[in-house]
Scaffold this motif. Structure first.
Motif, PDB file in Angstrom:
ATOM      1  N   CYS A  32     -51.887   8.005 -41.413  1.00 18.20           N
ATOM      2  CA  CYS A  32     -51.788   8.670 -42.714  1.00 18.20           C
ATOM      3  C   CYS A  32     -52.932   9.634 -42.962  1.00 18.20           C
ATOM      4  N   CYS A  36     -52.942   9.614 -48.785  1.00 19.14           N
ATOM      5  CA  CYS A  36     -51.627   8.951 -48.839  1.00 19.14           C
ATOM      6  C   CYS A  36     -51.589   7.903 -49.943  1.00 19.14           C
ATOM      7  N   SER A  38     -49.682   5.351 -50.061  1.00 17.52           N
ATOM      8  CA  SER A  38     -49.394   3.989 -49.606  1.00 17.52           C
ATOM      9  C   SER A  38     -50.601   3.109 -49.883  1.00 17.52           C
ATOM     10  N   ARG A  65     -44.310   9.164 -45.714  1.00 21.52           N
ATOM     11  CA  ARG A  65     -44.679   9.417 -47.097  1.00 21.52           C
ATOM     12  C   ARG A  65     -45.648  10.596 -47.239  1.00 21.52           C
TER      13      ARG A  65
HETATM   14 ZN    ZN Z   1     -49.042   8.000 -45.373  1.00 18.90          ZN
END
Ligand code: ZN
Length: 189
Positions: A32, A36, A38, A65
């Motif tokens: 990521c 990010c 998340s 994402r």
């Molecule tokens: Zn990510």
């Protein structure tokens, strides 16, 4: 960049670090951008990479994402990253750094500005940070003579080393070493 700095960037989803590094999660196999959304993984599950390419080569997949595979190209950050890598390789040779900048056609002033925007400190401050870390380590962990440590740290004279060390730590190298050894002794007992 220090790992603690990267960790903090991930924990706070700091967009300013996007493009400067990526973090991969060992348990999921995904990598990521720092920003990010998340949930950040546990610290021990995290690995850091400076490019998406390195993360992919290490077997991690881009995150759906934050689309860590579509790193936006940012020339300023790219230049700052190059400078950082160069410093980390050659930090003991200050002159090399100036020559390298000349070779890639960036003035020292521009380099300092780009670098500071990316990392929050100037190349010189960063070099000093690496230097102090290394000479402290040598003082603490080795019995090398102080003059030899001064040379390994990229200083060309003992007095320059003393001045630098004192300005960074408030102590003379010898005193620092004595204290460090005393601390070690105490933890052993
Ligand atoms: Zn990510």
């Amino acid at each position: 960049m220090r790992e603690s700095q990267m960790l903090k960037a991930v924990m706070t989803s700091d967009t300013r670090y996007d493009g400067l590094f990526f973090y991969a999660v060992k348990s999921t196999g995904i990598f990521c951008r720092p920003s990010c959304k998340s949930r950040p993984p546990k610290e021990e599950n995290m690995l850091f990479f400076y490019t998406a390419n390195e993360a992919q080569q290490a077997g991690f997949r881009p995150c759906k994402r934050c689309r860590s595979d579509l790193a936006a190209y940012d020339p300023a950050k790219e230049a700052a990253l190059k400078i950082r890598k160069f410093i980390e390789d050659k930090w003991t040779e200050k002159m090399m750094f100036v020559e390298e900048l000349r070779r890639v056609g960036i003035s020292q002033r521009t380099a300092a500005k780009l670098f500071k925007e990316a990392y929050g400190l100037t190349p010189n401050e960063y070099i000093n940070e690496l230097r102090i870390k290394e000479v402290k380590r040598l003082l603490e962990e080795t019995t090398e003579k102080i003059i030899d440590i001064a040379y390994s740290g990229g200083f060309n004279s003992l007095s320059a080393f003393y001045r630098f060390f004192k300005s960074q730590t408030g102590q003379a190298p010898g005193a620092y070493r004595k204290e460090a050894q005393k601390r070690k002794q105490e933890t052993k007992e």
